[in-house]
Design a protein around this motif. Structure first.
Motif, mmCIF file in Angstrom:
data_model
loop_
_atom_site.group_PDB
_atom_site.id
_atom_site.type_symbol
_atom_site.label_atom_id
_atom_site.label_comp_id
_atom_site.label_asym_id
_atom_site.label_seq_id
_atom_site.Cartn_x
_atom_site.Cartn_y
_atom_site.Cartn_z
ATOM 1 N N ILE A 66 0.833 -1.200 0.000
ATOM 2 C CA ILE A 66 0.000 0.000 0.000
ATOM 3 C C ILE A 66 0.867 1.249 0.000
ATOM 4 C CG2 ILE A 66 -1.583 1.375 1.425
ATOM 5 C CD1 ILE A 66 -2.888 -1.302 2.265
ATOM 6 N N VAL A 67 1.866 1.262 0.876
ATOM 7 C CA VAL A 67 2.715 2.447 0.972
ATOM 8 C C VAL A 67 3.530 2.638 -0.296
ATOM 9 C CG1 VAL A 67 4.669 3.438 2.213
ATOM 10 C CG2 VAL A 67 2.739 2.498 3.479
ATOM 11 N N ASP A 68 3.983 1.549 -0.908
ATOM 12 C CA ASP A 68 4.681 1.668 -2.196
ATOM 13 C C ASP A 68 3.771 2.307 -3.241
ATOM 14 O OD1 ASP A 68 6.944 0.524 -1.162
ATOM 15 O OD2 ASP A 68 6.605 -1.463 -2.042
ATOM 16 N N THR A 69 2.497 1.924 -3.244
ATOM 17 C CA THR A 69 1.536 2.494 -4.193
ATOM 18 C C THR A 69 1.354 3.987 -3.946
ATOM 19 O OG1 THR A 69 0.380 0.371 -4.351
ATOM 20 C CG2 THR A 69 -0.827 2.330 -5.068
ATOM 21 N N LEU A 70 1.198 4.381 -2.685
ATOM 22 C CA LEU A 70 1.040 5.799 -2.360
ATOM 23 C C LEU A 70 2.256 6.599 -2.820
ATOM 24 C CD1 LEU A 70 -0.438 5.640 1.267
ATOM 25 C CD2 LEU A 70 -1.667 5.732 -0.918
ATOM 26 N N LYS A 71 3.430 6.071 -2.549
ATOM 27 C CA LYS A 71 4.657 6.785 -2.907
ATOM 28 C C LYS A 71 4.795 6.922 -4.423
ATOM 29 C CE LYS A 71 9.630 6.812 -1.960
ATOM 30 N NZ LYS A 71 10.743 6.106 -1.263
ATOM 31 N N ARG A 72 4.442 5.861 -5.134
ATOM 32 C CA ARG A 72 4.581 5.862 -6.589
ATOM 33 C C ARG A 72 3.701 6.931 -7.228
ATOM 34 N NH1 ARG A 72 4.661 0.902 -6.884
ATOM 35 N NH2 ARG A 72 2.456 0.420 -7.164
ATOM 36 N N HIS A 73 2.565 7.225 -6.612
ATOM 37 C CA HIS A 73 1.628 8.183 -7.191
ATOM 38 C C HIS A 73 1.607 9.519 -6.449
ATOM 39 C CE1 HIS A 73 -0.027 5.353 -10.102
ATOM 40 N NE2 HIS A 73 0.064 4.441 -9.147
ATOM 41 N N ALA A 113 8.061 0.084 14.417
ATOM 42 C CA ALA A 113 8.392 1.470 14.739
ATOM 43 C C ALA A 113 9.148 2.185 13.615
ATOM 44 C CB ALA A 113 9.169 1.536 16.054
ATOM 45 N N PRO A 114 10.199 1.586 13.014
ATOM 46 C CA PRO A 114 10.898 2.285 11.924
ATOM 47 C C PRO A 114 10.000 2.551 10.718
ATOM 48 C CG PRO A 114 12.234 0.480 12.782
ATOM 49 C CD PRO A 114 10.862 0.307 13.348
ATOM 50 N N TRP A 115 9.062 1.672 10.468
ATOM 51 C CA TRP A 115 8.135 1.832 9.344
ATOM 52 C C TRP A 115 7.262 3.058 9.561
ATOM 53 C CZ3 TRP A 115 2.822 1.350 8.173
ATOM 54 C CH2 TRP A 115 2.516 1.054 6.837
ATOM 55 N N TRP A 116 6.711 3.195 10.768
ATOM 56 C CA TRP A 116 5.884 4.373 11.078
ATOM 57 C C TRP A 116 6.727 5.649 11.037
ATOM 58 C CZ3 TRP A 116 1.036 3.722 10.388
ATOM 59 C CH2 TRP A 116 0.388 2.537 10.759
ATOM 60 N N LYS A 117 7.957 5.570 11.499
ATOM 61 C CA LYS A 117 8.818 6.755 11.476
ATOM 62 C C LYS A 117 9.059 7.217 10.046
ATOM 63 C CE LYS A 117 13.196 8.622 13.166
ATOM 64 N NZ LYS A 117 14.429 8.357 13.950
ATOM 65 N N THR A 118 9.281 6.271 9.133
ATOM 66 C CA THR A 118 9.478 6.629 7.741
ATOM 67 C C THR A 118 8.247 7.320 7.173
ATOM 68 O OG1 THR A 118 11.034 4.828 7.359
ATOM 69 C CG2 THR A 118 9.915 5.705 5.428
ATOM 70 N N LEU A 119 7.065 6.810 7.499
ATOM 71 C CA LEU A 119 5.835 7.437 7.008
ATOM 72 C C LEU A 119 5.682 8.853 7.539
ATOM 73 C CD1 LEU A 119 3.065 4.690 7.070
ATOM 74 C CD2 LEU A 119 4.551 5.384 5.210
ATOM 75 N N ALA A 120 6.010 9.045 8.817
ATOM 76 C CA ALA A 120 5.920 10.387 9.395
ATOM 77 C C ALA A 120 6.865 11.340 8.673
ATOM 78 C CB ALA A 120 6.232 10.337 10.883
ATOM 79 N N GLU A 121 8.060 10.865 8.373
ATOM 80 C CA GLU A 121 9.048 11.716 7.702
ATOM 81 C C GLU A 121 8.672 11.993 6.252
ATOM 82 O OE1 GLU A 121 12.576 9.484 8.473
ATOM 83 O OE2 GLU A 121 12.828 10.327 10.494
ATOM 84 N N GLN A 122 7.824 11.139 5.669
ATOM 85 C CA GLN A 122 7.356 11.355 4.299
ATOM 86 C C GLN A 122 6.210 12.360 4.225
ATOM 87 O OE1 GLN A 122 6.441 7.381 2.949
ATOM 88 N NE2 GLN A 122 8.575 6.912 2.436
ATOM 89 N N GLY A 123 5.669 12.760 5.379
ATOM 90 C CA GLY A 123 4.648 13.798 5.384
ATOM 91 C C GLY A 123 3.216 13.328 5.490
#
Length: 255
Positions: A33-40, A70-80
């Motif tokens: 899901i997150v890969d899809t969001l990032k791609r678009h 935890a690292p996964w959520w941190k990455t999402l937070a840093e992506q905005g």
């Protein structure tokens, strides 16, 4: 300096927004899901509860807010992306009672258990994901929440508001159907319905995996849905840009 979620000059303007919101789930499809969001280039608003998870992407079975995620959520937070509470134990409201509210756990360690909580205890349920999110990411969660199943009462919403929380429902057309039976509601039917019915201003609801759905909705429907809505001139924004929720500040870390 403004809040961490403030719009920056480089943020593309979204003139015809829809608001994708994603509740936690079994996480089996979460990386896809997150890969899809990032791609678009899509930013979403996530609502976090401590739910049971599948083994995925090198992570063992566990829970959505445990140390391995935890690292996964941190990455999402840093992506905005944007974040709110979904109660710690994924407690679904059943009824108002004298001095409190009756809930049933529906996805976390307390799944199937019925309990009565006071208003203060419910506020603690809302605050616990916010504390954990800040521990995991170093970023504040915002003071928005979604009741599991969207089930609330006026008294429950008033209790949450009194301790600093604003509830976020979804709009009727925004119910994307990923929690429905795939036999009765196949992916192709749900995609066609969403592409037809979703319009500017809708708040969309999906999950990071649903245990009961045999044919996973995401990312099979998510990607063509994003492409199709963007082709209609719609764009995706977080609830930081929604007129009803933009002013929500940092979540209270205590009830």
């Amino acid at each position: 300096m403004g809040p961490a979620w403030a719009e920056t000059p480089s943020t593309p303007r979204c003139d015809k927004p829809v608001y994708l919101t994603i509740d936690t789930g079994h996480m089996g499809v979460a990386p896809l899901i997150v890969d899809t969001l990032k791609r678009h280039g899509v930013k979403a608003t996530f609502f976090l509860a401590n739910e049971r998870t599948q083994a995925v992407d090198g992570k063992a079975e566990g829970s959505t807010l445990d140390a391995q995620w935890a690292p996964w959520w941190k990455t999402l937070a840093e992506q905005g992306h944007d974040f709110g509470s979904h109660t710690w134990d994924h407690l679904s409201w059943q009824a108002d009672e004298a001095g409190g509210f009756r809930f049933k756990g529906t996805a976390g360690p307390l799944a199937g258990q019925v309990q009565t909580l006071s208003a203060q205890q419910y506020c603690a349920q809302l605050a616990q994901p916010a504390r954990r999110f800040q521990q995991m990411t170093g970023h504040p969660m915002r003071a928005i929440f979604r009741a599991p199943g969207g089930k609330t009462s006026p008294a429950l919403l008033a209790a949450a508001k009194a301790c600093g929380w604003q509830h976020v429902p979804w709009t009727p057309a925004g119910f994307l159907g990923d929690e429905l039976s795939s036999d009765r509601y196949p992916n192709a039917t749900l995609l066609k319905q969403a592409l037809k019915n979703v319009h500017q201003g809708d708040i969309l609801l999906m999950h990071l995996g649903i245990w009961s759905r045999q044919d996973p909705w995401a990312p099979a429907v998510l990607e063509p849905l994003i492409v199709g809505l963007q082709a209609r001139g719609l764009c995706f924004a977080t609830l930081r840009e929604h007129p009803a929720f933009a002013l929500a500040g940092a979540a209270p870390l205590k009830p």
